[in-house]
Structure formats: C-alpha cells, structure tokens
Design an enzyme around this catalytic site. Sequence first.
Site, PDB file in Angstrom:
ATOM      1  N   LYS A 116     -22.067  30.546 -11.900  1.00  0.00           N
ATOM      2  CA  LYS A 116     -23.049  30.711 -10.825  1.00  0.00           C
ATOM      3  C   LYS A 116     -24.256  31.555 -11.245  1.00  0.00           C
ATOM      4  O   LYS A 116     -25.395  31.252 -10.884  1.00  0.00           O
ATOM      5  CB  LYS A 116     -22.372  31.343  -9.604  1.00  0.00           C
ATOM      6  CG  LYS A 116     -21.405  30.421  -8.874  1.00  0.00           C
ATOM      7  CD  LYS A 116     -20.877  31.097  -7.629  1.00  0.00           C
ATOM      8  CE  LYS A 116     -20.033  30.158  -6.788  1.00  0.00           C
ATOM      9  NZ  LYS A 116     -18.801  29.777  -7.434  1.00  0.00           N
ATOM     10  N   GLU A 200     -24.666  38.499  -3.303  1.00  0.00           N
ATOM     11  CA  GLU A 200     -25.612  37.673  -2.563  1.00  0.00           C
ATOM     12  C   GLU A 200     -25.796  38.232  -1.161  1.00  0.00           C
ATOM     13  O   GLU A 200     -24.870  38.790  -0.570  1.00  0.00           O
ATOM     14  CB  GLU A 200     -25.087  36.231  -2.407  1.00  0.00           C
ATOM     15  CG  GLU A 200     -25.416  35.304  -3.512  1.00  0.00           C
ATOM     16  CD  GLU A 200     -24.988  33.884  -3.189  1.00  0.00           C
ATOM     17  OE1 GLU A 200     -24.512  33.623  -2.056  1.00  0.00           O
ATOM     18  OE2 GLU A 200     -25.119  33.037  -4.072  1.00  0.00           O
ATOM     19  N   HIS A 235     -13.776  28.316   4.174  1.00  0.00           N
ATOM     20  CA  HIS A 235     -14.654  27.815   3.104  1.00  0.00           C
ATOM     21  C   HIS A 235     -14.283  26.399   2.640  1.00  0.00           C
ATOM     22  O   HIS A 235     -14.806  25.941   1.618  1.00  0.00           O
ATOM     23  CB  HIS A 235     -14.672  28.772   1.908  1.00  0.00           C
ATOM     24  CG  HIS A 235     -15.047  30.175   2.267  1.00  0.00           C
ATOM     25  ND1 HIS A 235     -16.300  30.514   2.720  1.00  0.00           N
ATOM     26  CD2 HIS A 235     -14.320  31.323   2.254  1.00  0.00           C
ATOM     27  CE1 HIS A 235     -16.342  31.819   2.964  1.00  0.00           C
ATOM     28  NE2 HIS A 235     -15.150  32.328   2.695  1.00  0.00           N
ATOM     29  N   ARG A 297     -20.343  16.297 -10.255  1.00  0.00           N
ATOM     30  CA  ARG A 297     -19.382  15.209 -10.086  1.00  0.00           C
ATOM     31  C   ARG A 297     -19.666  14.497  -8.776  1.00  0.00           C
ATOM     32  O   ARG A 297     -20.542  14.903  -8.004  1.00  0.00           O
ATOM     33  CB  ARG A 297     -17.964  15.768 -10.032  1.00  0.00           C
ATOM     34  CG  ARG A 297     -17.784  16.853  -8.964  1.00  0.00           C
ATOM     35  CD  ARG A 297     -16.352  17.301  -8.812  1.00  0.00           C
ATOM     36  NE  ARG A 297     -16.217  18.513  -8.029  1.00  0.00           N
ATOM     37  CZ  ARG A 297     -16.255  18.588  -6.706  1.00  0.00           C
ATOM     38  NH1 ARG A 297     -16.454  17.464  -6.008  1.00  0.00           N
ATOM     39  NH2 ARG A 297     -16.107  19.730  -6.065  1.00  0.00           N
TER      40      ARG A 297
END
Length: 617
Positions: A116, A200, A235, A297
């Site tokens: 990330k 974040e 999530h 993907r």
Amino acid sequence: MIASLLIANRGEIARRIIRTARSLGVRTIAVHSDVDAQMPFAREADEAVCIGTAAARDSYLRQDRIIEAARGTGAQAIHPGYGFLSENAEFAEGVVAAGLIWVGAPPSSIRAMGLKDAAKRRMIAAGVPVTPGYLGEDQSPDRLAREADAVGYPVLIKAVAGGGGKGMRRVDDPSAFAEALASCRREAASSFGDDRVLIEKCILSPRHIEVQVFGDTYGNVVHLFERDCSLQRRHQKVIEEAPAPGMDAGTREAVCSAAVKAAQAVDYVGAGTIEFIADASEGLRADRIWFMEMNTRLQVEHPVTEGITGQDLVEWQLRVASGEPLPRRQEELAITGWAMEARLYAENPTTGFLPSTGPLATLRFPEGPRIDSGVEEGGEVTPHYDPMIAKIITWGRSRAEAAACLARACAGVKVWPVRTNAAFLARAAAHPDFIAGRIDTGFIETHADTLVPTGEPSPAVLQAAASAIVPAGGGDPWTALRGLRANAAPSRRIEVEIAHRPYLVDLAPGAVGTRLHNGILFVEGEAWPVGPRRADHVAGGGAGDGAILAPMPGRVIAAVVEQGQKVAKGDRLVVIEAMKMEQALLAPFDGVVAELRATEGEQVSEGAILARIEGEA
C-alpha cells in the site's frame, strides 16, 4: 485465441470462466482438491486434475502442482480467477517461465501495487489523489503516534501488505493509539509476514467507490465506469452496484480518469480495479475522493459492470491474453440501466454470522436474476473454503427497479439445512435508506437492529406455520377454541412446533394451508422447520425456557453434564465443533439438567435441542 485454458481456482469463479471459455471454443482444464472432485466446476470442465488434499495450502496454493497439471494436460494458458494465487507475482512469473500464457496482470504491476505505501507513492507521482496520511519508513511507535496527531483523529492504522480488512484498526483517541498499533502489527505479521503499517485519515462518512479498468499489450487502457461497494460488514463487501448512486457526470469523469492514470502508471495489462474512498458527508465530490489501493485481478463483483456495459469481462481477459487489442475503445462504452449483486453466504446472522456448513438438501433460486454459484442442490458446503454459496445479480432500468428485483430475489432463496444470510440481504436491499441511496460503509452497523433477523418467528411465519399443518391435523386441527362470543368468527388456536420450539398460534379466519417443502417453511429468505407440537414440549416455549439449542450445524464432542445434575449459571453443558471451531454451550441460569439429548460424536443440525435446564423450585 488461446486454444486451451487451465483454471487455477475453484467453485463459482471456475464455473464462470468455463462458461465464457466454452462460448469461445476454448478447451478448459480444472484443478481440484480431493474433496472437490464431484463439485460442478470439476465436472463441467473438459478435463479435471486432482492436485492435492482439502487444505488450500496442499492443493489450490501449490504452484508447482498447478503448473505441472498445465503441462501434463497440454494447457496453453492459466487463468487464476480471484483469491488464492491471482495476485501472486511469483506464481505469474512461474507460469510465464514454464512457457505458458498468464491470464492476468503482469508480475511487475502486481508487485507495484502489492504494498500500500509504495503504491500510494507511485500514485502521488502520477497525479492521482491519495488519502491524507503517513507512508514513511520510520516505523517507531513514537513517530507513528506523532504522524497520527498531525493527520488528526480519527485515524486508520493499516498493514502495508494488508487486504480483506485484516491488519486494520480505527483509532478515535490518542490514548488508544499504542494498543491499537500493537494489535494491528501482530495481526499483520501473522497474516502477511510483514508488520509494517501506514497511517491514514479516517473518513467519517465513507463510500467505497471502485473503477473497473482494462489494459492491453498495445498500451491502451480504458475504464468501464464505477461500482459502489459501500455496503460492507467487517470490511467485507455484502451488496455491490453499478453505477454509484449520486455520481454526477463531472465527478464520474474525474474519478474514472484518475483510475486510468493509475493503471497507466504501472503499464497495466488485463482486468484490474482501482479502489477509492470517498467522503460522502456532502455527497460525492471530485475533490473528496482518494485512491486507496489497486486489485490486480478480476473482482468478485465484476458481474455488475457486465450488467451495465453489456461486456463479458472474462472474454476481454482471454482476448487480451491472446494478444488481441481491447475489444472496445473508451468512446464505445456506455452505461445502460443499473445492476446490483448480493453475496449469499452460508452463515447465520442470528448467531453473529457464525458459519454454517453441511449438505445442501434444498438449494433453490427464483427465476429471473443471474445466479453465479459454485454449488448445487444435493451438494455440500464444507469448512475448507470460502462459504459463499452464490452471487445474486439483478438489472433494472433504474436503481429502484434493480433494488426491488434484488430484494425479491433474496427473499425467494430456499436453502436447507445450511443457514444463509438471504433474509438479511433481502432486508438490506428493501431498506428505505438503501433505496434512497443514503449509504456509506457504516450502513449495516447503523441499521443492524432492523436488518439482522432475531431468530424468533415473525407473526407472518407463525401464521404460515400454523396454516401449513391444518391439512395434516385431520378433521379438527386446532386443539382449543378461545374467546368465543356471539356473532364472532371462531378463533382456531393451533399448537405448532417451529425450529424445535413450541408455539400456540391463533390462526387467522379464512387461513388456508401453506405448502411445506419436506417439512420446511420458507418465508422471506428464512427457513423454518415446522410440524405439529410434540408431546414432550411445553406450550409457550421460547427464549428463557431453558432449552439449549445448537447454534450451528456441527458435531457434539462432549456432553459435560448428566441428566439430573445440578448446574450453576455459566456452567459448561455441551461442547460442539463446527468449521474447526469449538463452542461451549453454557447453563443460562441455576437449575437442574431436566433433559440431555446430546450424544458424543453425534452430528446435530442448527437449532436442535441438546439439553434443557429447569430452575429449582
């Protein structure tokens, strides 16, 4: 076009790929574990090869065996589907090194987007907006805490190598930061072998917006518009749709253009998804949508994009991998109508979404929607793999029409004895706030009280169950008449057992027999075993009556108590095992074991009475 294709995956996505490959005249080879030998995907392929035992690490994750199977069957290419090895750069390189075609993203792109922090740095360089936060190399707790203070609480701590919601913690207050950081790092190290994290800004009204992108080997990259995946639980996506509600043309142009830039920045080839987080507190705005990550993907939710564009994304994958240019230019792609997808899982919402496994004696879907499923009636949901039973996909000319179709479809699902989230999905799709587009990633948590079934039969279920046994009761199906008065319609009180509990139901005047399916009543996506009241039950039984019920299908591994034994509240009574998890069932209050039905080694269905505790006089 590729002549032969090995599918390095199983279940629903393997069947999906086989379907398109067959339409293109491509020969297909399935690989499977020993327990999957009779699964539909293994039967439907032109050839099937067993590559190991049930555990994924001994079969579907064995790169050497998959490549060996491809060579042995003369496969020309390998399609990884999603999950398992689909985003494994080493596997992709191994496929190419073996002289095979890799139907997926280039290994360099997978690596570029796999971490990330590195991916975000690359996006910043490419001019793609990213969520405010800290991506630095200094991983000391003090530095991370200072950066969190600078970003401003609440913040998210995320594993650099994370995914699927693992290695992620929300922190609302500086006093909780150190503990959350330690917990996040432990989970990241356990799940990914890498305990590095990033910080974040936590968006308080988040929407999960993602854009489908596609690239070819000639440098062309297009987008196929956006999807909204905001309805999530822990999530994990629950309902996805395309296009995103509330997305105006200007914002769509901004976010989709940013997605194309992101794909171009890593020389992307094949199907991919650029994921964004949007601050929806004032609606969707171009200046409040930020890059999160890229999935290199095909996505589980790709059918909703197919629904609004009329394009077969698996066909696009095979054509691009065969060396062809993209089938359509950007100006040839347009949005038509609205599509939604719900993920039907083998889980029980009434027990905290515990997994449910076992035989699929009944598996029926309503006519109309597209159903992508990896199982069939008479099959089984095993504890070895993902518990998704099917994807239910609907299309409508408007969002309201697509949502209504999805709610009806989910309510019409019939599955037994495995329990599912069908009723939960139907309630979500029919919720007024969902229909109005008032959604964010906290939608399910906010509305849990109305979305999650209670486990108790509703008045509609009680009436349907009572009417269902009227024909079976002979000339006088009811056991009592109550409240008689002159000129009033008689009240028929029916004694009925629903889900192993007895109920007295006042059958409505004019009620007619409801049809049962092998002793099972299906109402609004829920399944209820129904029958006449058994003599060993006391009328009015329900919550608090001391009945100890199996919370999921499983095996009794211990009956800790004996009939007649005194117990205290919280004492262990019976231990059952399901999906490699043990669960102890405890005494709900002080009393005596009046009844013990559990036998060690016995397989029990969900809701089966294992014991009954009576309070001492």
